[in-house]
Design an enzyme around this catalytic site. Structure first.
Site, mmCIF file in Angstrom:
data_model
loop_
_atom_site.group_PDB
_atom_site.id
_atom_site.type_symbol
_atom_site.label_atom_id
_atom_site.label_comp_id
_atom_site.label_asym_id
_atom_site.label_seq_id
_atom_site.Cartn_x
_atom_site.Cartn_y
_atom_site.Cartn_z
ATOM 1 N N GLY A 67 -8.234 73.730 -10.274
ATOM 2 C CA GLY A 67 -8.066 72.871 -11.443
ATOM 3 C C GLY A 67 -6.939 71.943 -11.087
ATOM 4 O O GLY A 67 -5.887 72.385 -10.657
ATOM 5 N N THR A 68 -7.172 70.662 -11.173
ATOM 6 C CA THR A 68 -6.231 69.740 -10.562
ATOM 7 C C THR A 68 -6.205 68.393 -11.251
ATOM 8 O O THR A 68 -7.190 67.968 -11.815
ATOM 9 C CB THR A 68 -6.633 69.484 -9.095
ATOM 10 O OG1 THR A 68 -6.716 70.716 -8.417
ATOM 11 C CG2 THR A 68 -5.669 68.607 -8.380
#
Lengths: 264, 263, 259
Positions: free
Chosen positions: C29-30
């Site tokens: 998740g970025t």
């Protein structure tokens, strides 16, 4: 033994350790039906002491990777005579599907209020706990998708906590964590509240070693424990954060403490 | 002889032959009652922001049919009782049903002897109960709504309710795509209630308009025509034919292809 | 044999058909962003080295971003050695897209490629299926919408280095605070034709607060059922024992990059 190497890996053949039943039925078109539940994340935690109970919950509400709001309480006073609930004696926390949680809270609150009007005294935690179980089981085949914890002081003035599963199985406990970060917080509580896996140094050898003596925690110690538990949960669970509400129930009433948590 | 209760009082099959149900259309053959299981004509984001004496709320005027921009003049902000605004995202037919429901509620309340009007908080409670009841009946109203106005203490009120009956409240709210694109911008100007209580009406309008612009840039189901409303204790200012202004396409002249192309 | 080993494919397909679920790969998740300024480019979060003046920010399947950037970095260096020229950003982007396109999206790498080469500044996004995009500001990952909303309201052409770094950092922070998938800190790479500057933890807005209580256990708290002591002399029968000098300075936290 022959079954171990059968052709069906699902039933008894060699499996992945994280194996589970097939989640999709093979073949045929699947129709996407309306799914009446969602998970709004968050976590709750309750600890009872000799003459107090603390129920806490974070205030973040999520859907997927988004934050709905940074302030939505999951812990509620129950059964006061006014909408402000100033003279309430019971506290309910609900975590899971927030709409069901809200509906459950309203129903229980109404029932406990009616009891108070009819009997001229507040409902006992024990009675309320049994009633809550009945309400949950009443929706056995379309459950309230919530993990509830009910807290208050029992007839002897001791802290009391009752924890529930979504369909009404319940139990009185010393402490309980529920919701998204329950699996992170509960082992910490076992160790720090009930002193599980702690022994008295030098009290014996091998199996003779004595367990650490269980001393009831003081109210400020529990408050610190709750804050530390949530700070740690925030670090490792994305759905927990923003704010922490602590409801401290003593014989002089219910005090609500708010503390900020990290917002990332 | 058939002794089963289902057969009581019916013409006997062995005398009259089985009942010819072929003329009965769909219902018999299609099983139990069917409900709306997915939205058809839809509206995209609704966004709203509290400020010191009220709430600003906006939604564009588009109703999409899948990826088709089907109706470009649909008003998705609805006044209620001169006290509140409801902004509708999601299915437009369900929005129109709720609109009719709110009309009858409004009339009922106006004629009642209670002598009070429903504020935004009351309205939100009503709508969330309707939505929760419908989801519990497995017959959802496919909307997410924002209710803006004032609460019992005449303080700014803003809350959301959706097809599952989930409700929440915050200083800024956005539905649909807006939750991803507009909410980060709105939270920057009003991260908490204290910050929102310091905002002026002009600042709030500015932030909402800026967010509508970003939504038009990046939401393929959006439009540059929108409605905007400001609710304060002095009443509602609703404008339904606004056009996005001062769009910035400064980056456009620098774009050359998508990879190795040069001029 | 170079490349991937597919020898387990048939077996795995058979297992999958019987309902055994696929093992899950770590997904990052970025929020990752890139932004051009006058004379250079900034690039934020989860950085991979490609060449001295070319850096990649990766989102998607963690292993895929790691191995894909390492592979292309290696190929690009060989290419640069054989041509005797400095590697170009477009070359890197083209190699990445051709590699990813060949795998039809099964390599889940979503990248922001940024760098400076003799032809000037380059900034691209490369999607797992092989499509690319070229814009003065780009975002990717689960926080890409939050970050993009900041660019769409605050970006302007002709920014100074400091302005671009601040803007990119603000974009990342929008991801941090509004997207649950995104982490807590901002890393920045500033690439100009002369040098590349990496700033890990450029902004740390989310330091953990101090613990209320001390959780030090008294020595002997943990139960010991039995103990066996193996001496150095005994163990050296089986393995080689090296004495380590005591009191060596421990290595601090290092930049999380694959050089």
């Amino acid at each position: 033994m022959a079954a171990m190497f059968s052709q069906n890996p699902l039933m008894n053949g060699p499996n992945y350790s994280f194996n589970q039943a097939p989640s999709t039925s093979s073949g045929g078109n699947k129709e996407h039906a309306f799914y009446p539940y969602t998970d709004n994340g968050g976590s709750t935690l309750a600890i009872s002491g000799s003459d107090f109970t603390i129920i806490a919950g974070d205030t973040r509400s999520t859907s997927g990777y988004s934050i709905n709001t940074r302030f939505q309480p999951k812990v509620f006073k129950i059964g006061g005579t006014t909408s402000a609930q100033d003279d309430a004696t019971l506290v309910l926390s609900v975590v899971g599907f927030a709409a069901d949680g809200e509906a459950l809270k309203e129903r229980l609150d109404t029932i406990v209020k009616m009891y108070r009007y009819q009997h001229g005294k507040p409902m006992s935690v024990k009675a309320c706990a049994q009633r809550l179980s009945t309400i949950l089981y009443g929706k056995r085949f379309f459950p309230y998708y919530v993990t509830a914890i009910l807290g208050g002081l029992d007839e002897e003035g001791k802290g009391a906590i009752y924890s529930y599963d979504p369909v009404g199985s319940y139990e009185r406990e010393q402490c309980r964590a529920a919701g998204a970060a329950a699996s992170l917080i509960m082992p910490f509580l076992d160790n720090q509240v009930n002193f599980k896996n702690q022994y008295m140094p030098g009290s014996g050898v091998g199996h003779e070693l004595q367990e650490r003596e269980k001393i009831p925690l003081k109210i400020n110690e529990v408050e610190d424990l709750v804050k530390d538990a949530f700070d740690s949960a925030v670090e490792r669970h994305i759905e927990v954060g923003d704010g922490l509400q602590m409801f401290v129930i003593t014989k002089s009433g219910i005090e609500v403490i708010y503390k900020a948590l990290k917002k990332d | 002889m058939n002794h089963l209760p289902q057969a009581w009082g019916r013409p006997r099959d062995d005398v009259y032959g089985p009942y010819d149900s072929s003329y009965l259309q769909s219902n018999q053959s299609h099983g139990p009652t069917q409900h709306t299981q997915s939205p058809v004509v839809t509206g995209t984001s609704v966004i709203a922001l509290k400020f010191k004496d009220g709430v600003v709320i906006a939604a564009d005027n588009l109703a999409s049919y899948g990826s088709l921009a089907r109706f470009t003049d649909v008003k998705r902000l609805r006044k209620f009782a001169g006290t509140s605004i409801v902004g509708f995202g999601g299915d437009v037919s369900d929005m129109q049903y709720l609109d009719r429901l709110l009309n009858s509620l409004d009339i009922e309340e106006a004629y009642s002897t209670a002598g009070h009007t429903l504020n935004a908080k009351n309205l939100h409670t009503f709508l969330s109960k309707v939505l929760y009841k419908r989801r519990t009946d497995f017959n959802p109203l496919w909307n997410q709504v924002l209710v803006a106005g004032l609460d019992d203490d005449s303080k700014p009120f803003l809350a959301s309710a959706d097809l599952l009956g989930t409700t929440f409240s915050a200083p800024s709210l956005a539905t649909g795509f807006g939750a991803h694109l507009a909410q980060p911008l709105l939270r920057k100007v009003a991260g908490d209630e204290e910050a929102a209580a310091k905002l002026t009406k002009e600042q709030a309008i500015e932030a909402v308009k800026e967010s509508m612009k970003v939504l038009f840039y990046r939401d393929a189901r959006s439009l540059d025509k929108y409605s905007i409303a400001v609710i304060t204790k002095d009443g509602i200012e609703l404008k339904e034919d606004e056009k996005l202004e001062n769009q910035s396409w400064a980056f456009a002249d620098q774009i050359r292809g998508y990879g190795t192309q040069i001029n | 044999m170079p490349g991937f080993d597919f020898s387990n494919h048939t077996r795995n397909a058979a297992l999958h058909a019987r309902g055994v679920p696929l093992p899950k790969a770590t997904s990052t998740g970025t929020t990752i962003v890139g932004c051009i300024f006058d004379g250079g480019v900034v690039n934020c979060e989860k950085l991979h080295y490609i060449a001295p003046q070319i850096w990649c920010a990766g989102a998607g399947t963690a292993a895929d971003t790691e191995f894909t950037t390492a592979l292309i970095s290696s190929e690009l260096e060989l290419h640069s050695l054989s041509t005797g020229r400095k590697p170009r950003v477009v070359t890197c982007m083209t190699m990445l897209k051709q590699h990813l396109f060949r795998y039809q999206g099964h390599i889940g790498a979503y990248l922001v490629v940024a760098g400076v080469d003799p032809t000037g500044v380059g900034l691209f996004t490369v999607h797992a299926h092989g499509s690319t995009d070229k814009l003065p500001y780009v975002t990717m990952g689960s926080g890409s919408l939050a970050a993009m909303s900041v660019f769409e309201t605050q970006w302007k052409s002709k920014m100074t280095e400091q302005e671009a770094v601040t803007l990119a950092s603000n974009a990342i922070q929008a991801g941090i605070f509004n997207d649950l998938g995104s982490g807590s800190n901002v890393d920045v790479a500033i690439i100009t034709k002369d040098k590349t500057t990496l700033k890990r933890g450029y902004v740390k807005p989310n330091e953990r607060s101090k613990k209320q209580k001390s959780y030090v256990f008294k020595r002997g708290t943990t139960a010991v059922l039995n103990e066996k002591i193996i001496t150095k002399e005994e163990i050296s029968k089986y393995v080689t024992v090296h004495e380590l000098g005591s009191g060596e300075a421990t290595v601090g936290e290092k930049m999380d990059i694959d050089v």
